[in-house]
Design an enzyme around this catalytic site. Structure first.
Site, PDB file in Angstrom:
ATOM      1  N   GLU A  93      26.047  40.692  32.672  1.00  0.00           N
ATOM      2  CA  GLU A  93      25.366  41.985  32.601  1.00  0.00           C
ATOM      3  C   GLU A  93      26.070  42.901  31.621  1.00  0.00           C
ATOM      4  OE1 GLU A  93      24.387  41.965  37.370  1.00  0.00           O
ATOM      5  OE2 GLU A  93      25.735  43.459  36.547  1.00  0.00           O
ATOM      6  N   CYS A 106      29.156  49.226  28.786  1.00  0.00           N
ATOM      7  CA  CYS A 106      30.005  48.541  29.753  1.00  0.00           C
ATOM      8  C   CYS A 106      29.676  47.055  29.631  1.00  0.00           C
ATOM      9  CB  CYS A 106      29.684  49.060  31.155  1.00  0.00           C
ATOM     10  SG  CYS A 106      30.557  48.180  32.445  1.00  0.00           S
ATOM     11  N   CYS A 113      33.439  36.202  38.817  1.00  0.00           N
ATOM     12  CA  CYS A 113      34.854  36.583  38.793  1.00  0.00           C
ATOM     13  C   CYS A 113      35.578  35.840  39.899  1.00  0.00           C
ATOM     14  CB  CYS A 113      35.011  38.087  39.003  1.00  0.00           C
ATOM     15  SG  CYS A 113      36.735  38.638  38.884  1.00  0.00           S
ATOM     16  N   CYS A 117      37.321  40.464  45.035  1.00  0.00           N
ATOM     17  CA  CYS A 117      37.404  41.792  45.681  1.00  0.00           C
ATOM     18  C   CYS A 117      36.202  41.949  46.607  1.00  0.00           C
ATOM     19  CB  CYS A 117      37.442  42.896  44.629  1.00  0.00           C
ATOM     20  SG  CYS A 117      38.762  42.621  43.427  1.00  0.00           S
ATOM     21  N   CYS A 120      32.943  44.060  45.758  1.00  0.00           N
ATOM     22  CA  CYS A 120      32.381  43.928  44.414  1.00  0.00           C
ATOM     23  C   CYS A 120      31.336  42.821  44.373  1.00  0.00           C
ATOM     24  CB  CYS A 120      33.518  43.626  43.435  1.00  0.00           C
ATOM     25  SG  CYS A 120      32.937  43.150  41.795  1.00  0.00           S
ATOM     26  N   CYS A 337      28.845  46.939  38.974  1.00  0.00           N
ATOM     27  CA  CYS A 337      29.285  45.672  38.410  1.00  0.00           C
ATOM     28  C   CYS A 337      28.740  44.475  39.174  1.00  0.00           C
ATOM     29  CB  CYS A 337      30.808  45.733  38.403  1.00  0.00           C
ATOM     30  SG  CYS A 337      31.700  44.248  38.629  1.00  0.00           S
TER      31      CYS A 337
END
Ligand code: SAH
Ligand code: SF4
Length: 350
Positions: A93, A106, A113, A117, A120, A337
């Protein structure tokens, strides 16, 4: 095998390739400018080049790596988010945010990832793969072309989309170098910000390289227990180590460091956390950005209230730590995100 993406080459490699084809020396600079100043998207647009060279470029390199699949515009028209698919179908994205005079992008450094976390959306997806430098660059060029059509340019780039940039260090830095190149895209190093979850070796390497790029570190908690419950990576790199590396960065570079903090109601938005944070940051050249949590499907926490965000900020400032409350941009288009890809993913697997 698929052709190499043209944006994966730096100027030297482009020069070497053209020299090996027996082309005159000025061609590489001409193509470089075509790619990064005129923003040509395919060899068809390189009309100043001989037809045979255009055909050779077309046959040797790939010029498109991103397939936009969902484009969302916020109601106020200020934020545009694009979900892309890479040639192997992995999602990434990138978001364009319009501020008064700034046009901030951004961008993503990885698909998914590995850091996990809990709050997220990208972390909830897990790791896909690292992006190549050219795939990182291509996100910028995609929006730069759209802005160019309106007589506008990209003014700032934040590496805060999907992924952990220090987990893909070389490609991220190579992408920044390519976009920073004075004969090409020429965006000043100070216009970039890298955000890291706090990978200590990455912070140290970044410090040693003495780059002018801005650094932001995601803290979200001021003690190890709470931070580890939100950011599993804290077990590997606890707060003392992260903050020692951050202090070292500030001392060596004399640059201000930003800390990020997503405010979660009743979790990390308490006066105690603000006080602990102030104690840890005492005397550091820093700035804290707090942002109310963007809710995600797989995390039960809620965003803090405005009142509690104000109180958190006031507590930090009372201790001499500058703090600003960030607006949640594009909340109506899941501009947080990884939110769009995460959602799309779950829809696809249902
Ligand atoms: N991996 C890097 C950069 C990408 S995340 C990092 O973690 O810093 C960019 C920022 O968005 C980080 O500060 C991250 O903690 C924050 N973030 C992630 N999910 C969020 C959410 N649901 N609400 C608010 N901030 C979030
Ligand atoms: Fe990765 Fe950053 Fe999301 Fe953590 S917050 S999972 S490091 S993208």
């Amino acid at each position: 095998m698929a052709n190499r993406l043209i944006y994966d080459l730096d100027l030297l490699e482009l020069k070497e390739t053209l020299a090996s084809w027996g082309e005159p020396g000025y061609r590489a600079a001409q193509i470089w400018q075509g790619l990064y100043q005129q923003l040509w998207a395919s060899p068809d647009e390189f009309t100043a080049l001989p037809r045979s060279l255009r055909a050779k470029l077309e046959g040797s390199f790939s010029f498109s790596s991103l397939r936009p699949s969902i484009i969302l515009e916020s109601k106020d028209g200020e934020t545009r988010k694009t979900l892309f698919h890479l040639p192997d179908d992995r999602p990434i994205e990138a978001v364009l945010m319009r501020y008064a005079t700034r046009r901030t992008l951004c961008i993503s450094s990885q698909s998914g990832c590995a850091m996990g976390c809990v709050f997220c959306a990208t972390g909830q997806m897990g790791f896909g793969r690292n992006l190549t430098s050219g795939e990182i660059v291509a996100q910028v060029l995609y929006y730069a072309r759209q802005l160019q059509a309106q007589g506008e340019t990209v003014s700032n780039i934040v590496v805060m989309g999907m992924g952990e940039p220090f987990h893909n260090y070389e490609a991220t830095m190579a992408a920044i170098d390519r976009l920073n190149h004075p004969e090409g895209f020429n965006l000043g190093a100070r216009r970039f910000t890298i955000s890291t979850v706090g990978l200590v070796p990455g912070i140290k390497r970044f410090t040693a390289e003495r780059r002018q790029v801005n650094l932001a570190v995601s803290l979200h908690a001021a003690d190890d227990d709470l931070r580890a419950s939100l950011l599993p990576v804290n077990r590997r790199y606890p707060l003392d180590e992260v903050l020692a590396a951050c202090r070292e960065y500030v001392e060596q570079t004399r640059r201000r460091i930003t800390f990020e903090w997503a405010l979660i109601q009743g979790v990390n938005d308490t006066p105690e956390q603000a006080q602990k944070l102030a104690r840890r940051l005492k005397g550091m050249l820093t700035h804290v950005n707090v942002i109310p949590l963007n809710p995600t499907t797989r995390y039960p926490g809620a965003p803090t209230t405005r009142q509690r965000a104000d109180a958190f900020q006031a507590e930090l400032e009372r201790h001499g730590i500058p703090c600003s409350i960030r607006l949640r941009r594009g909340i109506d288009i899941q501009a947080g995100c990884g939110q769009l890809a995460g959602q799309n993913n779950s829809a696809a697997t249902r």
